[in-house]
Design an enzyme around this catalytic site. Structure first.
Site, PDB file in Angstrom:
ATOM      1  N   ASN A   1      57.925  55.354 -93.332  1.00  0.00           N
ATOM      2  CA  ASN A   1      57.927  56.816 -93.358  1.00  0.00           C
ATOM      3  C   ASN A   1      58.507  57.392 -94.648  1.00  0.00           C
ATOM      4  OD1 ASN A   1      58.029  59.590 -91.876  1.00  0.00           O
ATOM      5  ND2 ASN A   1      60.149  59.256 -92.515  1.00  0.00           N
TER       6      ASN A   1
ATOM      7  N   THR B   1      59.247  69.552 -92.763  1.00  0.00           N
ATOM      8  CA  THR B   1      60.209  68.618 -93.339  1.00  0.00           C
ATOM      9  C   THR B   1      60.681  69.170 -94.677  1.00  0.00           C
ATOM     10  OG1 THR B   1      58.596  67.326 -94.605  1.00  0.00           O
ATOM     11  CG2 THR B   1      58.914  66.708 -92.295  1.00  0.00           C
TER      12      THR B   1
ATOM     13  N   LYS C   1      48.858  58.382-100.691  1.00  0.00           N
ATOM     14  CA  LYS C   1      48.606  58.458 -99.255  1.00  0.00           C
ATOM     15  C   LYS C   1      47.224  57.922 -98.894  1.00  0.00           C
ATOM     16  CE  LYS C   1      52.489  60.189 -97.738  1.00  0.00           C
ATOM     17  NZ  LYS C   1      53.384  59.321 -96.939  1.00  0.00           N
TER      18      LYS C   1
ATOM     19  N   TYR D   1      50.635  62.194-105.054  1.00  0.00           N
ATOM     20  CA  TYR D   1      50.922  62.065-103.625  1.00  0.00           C
ATOM     21  C   TYR D   1      49.644  61.756-102.839  1.00  0.00           C
ATOM     22  CZ  TYR D   1      52.692  63.567 -99.008  1.00  0.00           C
ATOM     23  OH  TYR D   1      53.050  63.638 -97.686  1.00  0.00           O
TER      24      TYR D   1
ATOM     25  N   ASP E   1      67.387  54.689 -95.150  1.00  0.00           N
ATOM     26  CA  ASP E   1      67.221  55.886 -95.969  1.00  0.00           C
ATOM     27  C   ASP E   1      68.074  55.753 -97.214  1.00  0.00           C
ATOM     28  OD1 ASP E   1      67.136  58.672 -96.971  1.00  0.00           O
ATOM     29  OD2 ASP E   1      66.198  59.066 -95.026  1.00  0.00           O
TER      30      ASP E   1
END
Length: 292
Positions: free
Chosen positions: A99, A205, A175, A171, A37
């Site tokens: 992820n 999230t 994706k 986005y 991360d």
């Protein structure tokens, strides 16, 4: 005995949210985990070694095996270093769980170039960069005669597949690209003993709470003891299953949210019209006008 005993996993974006839940579950199931991360904000700005290290420390404190990594997956050399760290720390690599992601929402007519470039870089290039270096490692292993039983799980989105969302052209495009890229990876890497699947998760999230029109839905409180349909922990069992050595699936895209898992399929013909000769614009208009 855990279902991932002896497996070595890289999990990107694992400092918070869905990625954190992946890391904790994988460790409980016996995997050695590289917790990656960068520690940036929702928009990708800044960096902080804290989130990755905190998750790694939590795993080790519970008796598991983990190391922290703060390389930027959108950087080709950073992705290579991430794969190298897994091999150096744990002696190999079996699982790549992509992820990591950011949001820089904006409507097409007002979108800045940086808003496009940054989101495409972290999501699409970030998935490709880690896959490229992991695939090279697995190819070398297979070429040397070793048996490879590796798996990749990429993270697509409803926004890029079955639920396009206004304001997320960057986005959604990234994706959708990840979903298509996963299908190609499944075809290419099967010869080396590698499976590739993708998920389209819906969960609470930092990113979904910041999505216009969705934050209020995900922020709804759940009474203690009740099933939390938006908990990110609901996503990880599917990812763990897809990472098990004997999982038969490859080249698949699964939507997952709460207590529901769906198998998704891509573009397919729903109507066809044909002609025996060259098309004219009028012919096309007459035929397709009825489809509007």
């Amino acid at each position: 005995m855990g279902v991932l005993d002896g497996r070595v996993a890289i999990i990107t974006g694992a400092g918070r949210g869905i990625g954190r839940e992946h890391a904790l579950l994988f460790a409980r199931e016996g995997a050695s985990v590289v917790v990656n991360d960068l520690g940036g904000g929702n928009d990708g700005s800044g960096s902080d070694a804290g989130p990755a290290q905190q998750v790694a420390d939590e795993i080790v404190a519970a008796g598991g095996k983990a190391v922290a990594n703060t390389d930027n997956v959108a950087d080709w050399k950073g992705a290579a270093a991430l794969v190298d760290q897994a091999v150096d720390a744990f002696g190999g690599l079996d699982l790549l769980i992509n992820n990591a992601g950011i949001l820089r929402d904006g409507f097409i007519a007002n979108l800045d170039e940086s808003q496009w470039d940054d989101v495409i870089a972290v999501h699409l290039k970030g998935h490709m960069a880690t896959m490229r270096h992991a695939a090279a490692y697995w190819k070398d292993q297979a070429k040397s005669g070793k048996t490879v039983t590796a798996a990749i799980v990429n993270t697509a989105s409803a926004s890029g597949t079955f639920m396009p969302n206004a304001g997320q052209v960057n986005y959604g495009a990234a994706k959708a690209g990840i979903a298509a890229m996963t299908l190609v990876a499944a075809q290419e890497l099967e010869r080396y003993g590698v499976r590739a699947n993708a998920i389209a998760p819906i969960a609470r999230t930092r990113l979904t709470l910041a999505t216009p029109g969705m934050g209020a839905i995900f922020a709804q409180e759940v009474e203690e003891g009740e099933f939390d349909a938006f908990s990110p922990a609901n996503i990880s069992p599917l990812v763990a299953y897809l990472s098990t050595e004997k999982c038969p699936h490859t080249g698949k895209l699964f939507a997952v949210q709460g207590g529901a898992i769906s198998l998704l399929e891509g573009w397919h013909a729903v109507k066809t019209t044909e002609t025996d000769g060259p098309w004219t614009i009028g012919d096309v208009g007459d035929r397709l006008g009825a489809w509007a």
